[in-house]
Enzyme design. Structure first.
Site, PDB file in Angstrom:
ATOM      1  N   HIS A   1      14.232 -17.872  51.140  1.00 23.84           N
ATOM      2  CA  HIS A   1      13.729 -18.707  50.044  1.00 23.84           C
ATOM      3  C   HIS A   1      14.442 -20.051  49.979  1.00 23.84           C
ATOM      4  CE1 HIS A   1      11.959 -14.885  49.159  1.00 23.84           C
ATOM      5  NE2 HIS A   1      11.283 -15.349  48.130  1.00 23.84           N
TER       6      HIS A   1
ATOM      7  N   PHE B   1      21.673 -18.971  46.014  1.00 22.49           N
ATOM      8  CA  PHE B   1      22.794 -18.160  45.535  1.00 22.49           C
ATOM      9  C   PHE B   1      23.777 -17.828  46.657  1.00 22.49           C
ATOM     10  CE2 PHE B   1      18.814 -16.813  43.266  1.00 22.49           C
ATOM     11  CZ  PHE B   1      18.942 -17.779  42.285  1.00 22.49           C
TER      12      PHE B   1
ATOM     13  N   ASP C   1       8.317 -21.100  41.951  1.00 25.20           N
ATOM     14  CA  ASP C   1       9.542 -20.863  41.170  1.00 25.20           C
ATOM     15  C   ASP C   1      10.223 -22.172  40.753  1.00 25.20           C
ATOM     16  OD1 ASP C   1       9.359 -18.167  40.984  1.00 25.20           O
ATOM     17  OD2 ASP C   1      10.926 -17.706  42.459  1.00 25.20           O
TER      18      ASP C   1
ATOM     19  N   GLU D   1      26.572 -12.218  43.479  1.00 21.96           N
ATOM     20  CA  GLU D   1      26.681 -12.735  44.846  1.00 21.96           C
ATOM     21  C   GLU D   1      28.122 -13.039  45.248  1.00 21.96           C
ATOM     22  OE1 GLU D   1      24.778 -14.036  42.454  1.00 21.96           O
ATOM     23  OE2 GLU D   1      22.755 -13.406  43.038  1.00 21.96           O
TER      24      GLU D   1
ATOM     25  N   ARG E   1      11.448 -14.669  56.871  1.00 22.75           N
ATOM     26  CA  ARG E   1      12.168 -13.576  56.199  1.00 22.75           C
ATOM     27  C   ARG E   1      11.647 -12.225  56.676  1.00 22.75           C
ATOM     28  NH1 ARG E   1       9.427 -12.771  50.296  1.00 22.75           N
ATOM     29  NH2 ARG E   1       7.516 -13.920  50.685  1.00 22.75           N
TER      30      ARG E   1
END
Lengths: 313, 281
Positions: free
Chosen positions: A109, A83, A117, A58, A10
């Protein structure tokens, strides 16, 4: 031996966007309240007027990016894979995929390595979802060097692209001076004739480690890095099957619908060959440090070695 | 608007309605009800409002229109055909295998279609993205979107409204075809989105409520939209589903089916009589 650098893809994504943005004024970025996490914040700092936060929405973001692409801009759209590919699947399918608009989705992610998470955020279904859309290019870089080259290639390519990026730092094994990237091309990292390991994303580094261990045991191992899941490099896969007669696929994704299934589909039609799929075995993830989770779910060199030895015996 | 201009609009809108009936009859399917309720607005838009060139449909600086209620494609196709984007006779190929007139709009196959739509709620987002892009690119073009009243039950619509207000998209004008019916019945009974004007105002839109079958009111609302700066504009149109064909008016059952031969004959008799009346005016 020099210490190997580890960088999250990322970060490579955000840095490359900022570099491309300096040269290409048609490049704009959409994010959904996750710029700090997806690292489009690096682009945002450099070009605040070209970074559009869409809020936690989104579905609208994807279709709005489609509209912007229809005007001639090249939108890079980011959120977490869950998402981007999950929640907004139908917007990606109908507003980006069906009209084949020039939108680049940078989904961070992804996979179990999201870590703490937990399952709600660990998207292991994005390859499956995105592969099923006609004309969608689906890619996943294995390290910083490849991620940077991939983002550039995505910009140059005309059409919809899905790029899967990771949260956790991964070892940089490519040499940026010698590396060249082409969409749809696999890379033979290590050549061999007893077994072929085809890996994508952070599993490529694990596959290389496994390849060294197997070689030390006298097993001639071929390791293939497969940054493009779709379109699959059929030539590389068929050559490996012909040469080795045994294949292991490795991905930080469900064994349903990802690289493993793509390889199996190809081989079952063109050159039936035994295949083992290493991936997330049709289960949800859980909370924990990424490194522990990867081991727990068998997404590690040791598990690749175990499977290889079992296939060969 | 002169009386002659108004007469021409009435005649064109009647021909558009004939196109809707002919094409949905030929397709033995399609959505005549919501096509007929939006026929007048679409006619005005394409004949008076939009800065477009039928000979150069992909002209980069043109105004854009997104049919967010994509199922009203028969009305949009009829308007485009009469505006000169493609032959009127091709309307009869609607929904046929090999036709460039797909059941819902396809921007890559049909001249004059600016966005592929059909899945409700997505068109307004695409239109908002176009308006944002136009501003970023310093283009003067405007972007229009037409939504159904049932369509605004989709959550994405409200995401798009927030986005349009947040980015002050005063080059965006949405219209809501409030014909009060959806597939399962009255919009108010299925899932009430009312009061629409209050909700849109709360989302930061400048709102104008009009009779969606009155060309003078359509003209005045679009003029006001163009003059508005700093905020997006919404026209809420009171319309009649199935408008212009007696047995289709205010009937939810005419949402999504084509007329059979007998129904086709009756609709054509009514519309042709209306056309003759208008032409004799």
């Amino acid at each position: 031996m020099a210490e190997i650098k580890a960088i999250a893809t990322r970060d490579s994504y955000g840095q490359t966007l900022a570099q491309l943005g300096a040269k290409h004024h048609d490049l704009v970025v959409f994010d959904a309240d996750l710029a700090g996490s997806t690292k489009t914040s690096i682009f945002q700092e450099a070009f605040p007027s070209r970074h559009f936060d869409c809020g936690i929405a989104e579905a609208n973001m994807m279709a709005a990016a489609a509209g912007a692409a229809s005007m001639g801009l090249v939108p890079f759209v980011s959120s977490f894979a869950m998402f981007a590919a999950g929640r907004a699947f139908e917007q990606v399918r109908n507003s980006i995929g069906y009209p084949h608009l020039n939108v680049k989705i940078g989904a961070s992610h992804a996979g179990i390595s999201v870590g703490e998470d937990g399952a709600s955020h660990q998207c292991c279904e994005d390859f499956a979802l995105m592969r099923s859309i006609p004309g969608m290019v689906v890619m996943c870089p294995s390290d910083d060097v490849e991620a940077k080259a991939m983002v550039r290639a995505a910009y140059e390519y005309n059409g919809p692209v899905y790029m899967r990026l990771g949260r956790s730092p991964v070892p940089v094994f490519h040499n940026s001076d010698q590396y060249s990237f082409e969409i749809g091309k696999g890379e033979i990292v290590m050549d061999g004739t007893d077994i072929a390991i085809i890996a994508t994303g952070l599993m490529t580094a694990e596959a290389i480690t496994a390849g060294h261990i197997l070689s030390q045991k006298g097993i001639s191992t071929c390791v293939i890095n497969m940054p493009t899941i779709k379109p699959l490099d059929e030539v590389v896969v068929l050559d490996a099957a012909k040469k080795c007669g045994r294949i292991i696929t490795c991905e930080e994704h469900s064994i349903i619908g990802g690289l493993g299934e793509a390889v199996c589909s190809l081989l079952s039609e063109k050159l039936p060959t035994p295949v083992r799929r290493i991936g997330v075995n049709d289960v949800f993830g859980c909370s924990g440090p990424a490194s522990e989770l990867l081991k727990m779910y068998g997404l590690c060199a040791d598990n690749i070695v175990t499977n290889a030895l079992d296939m060969i015996k | 608007m002169t009386s002659e201009e108004k007469k021409q609009l009435l005649i064109t809108a009647c021909k558009v309605r004939i196109g809707v009936i002919e094409s949905t009859h030929s397709a033995n399917s399609g959505h005549p009800g919501g096509s007929l309720s939006s026929a007048d607005y679409l006619t005005y838009l394409y004949f008076k409002e939009l800065n477009i060139d039928p000979n150069n449909p992909s002209w980069p600086d043109r105004d854009r229109f997104v049919l967010s209620k994509g199922h009203a494609a028969p009305a949009l196709y009829a308007v485009l055909a009469h505006r000169g984007f493609f032959p009127v006779k091709d309307l009869l190929t609607l929904r046929h295998v090999g036709s460039y007139l797909q059941g819902h709009p396809n921007m890559n196959e049909t001249p004059g279609i600016d966005m592929s739509t059909g899945s409700l709620g997505q068109g307004i987002s695409a239109a908002a993205g176009m308006a944002l892009a136009a501003k970023y690119m310093n283009k003067d073009c405007r972007v229009y979107a037409l939504l159904g009243d049932g369509e605004i039950q989709e959550g994405e619509v409200w995401e798009a409204l927030m986005f349009a207000h947040h980015y002050k998209l005063d080059n965006l004008c949405i219209a809501i075809d409030n014909n009060k019916l959806q597939i399962d019945g009255n919009v108010a009974d299925v899932m009430s989105p009312y009061p629409i004007p209050d909700k849109l105002r709360a989302f930061g839109f400048i709102v104008k409520e009009i009779d969606g079958h009155d060309f003078e009111q359509i003209e005045s609302a679009l003029n006001e939209a163009r003059a508005t700066k700093g905020a997006p504009f919404a026209i809420i149109m009171d319309t009649v589903k199935g408008k212009g064909v007696s047995y289709m008016e205010n009937q939810a059952s005419w949402h999504g089916k084509g007329p059979n031969d007998k129904e086709y004959e009756q609709a054509m008799d009514e519309l042709n009589a209306r056309l003759a009346e208008l032409e004799a005016m």
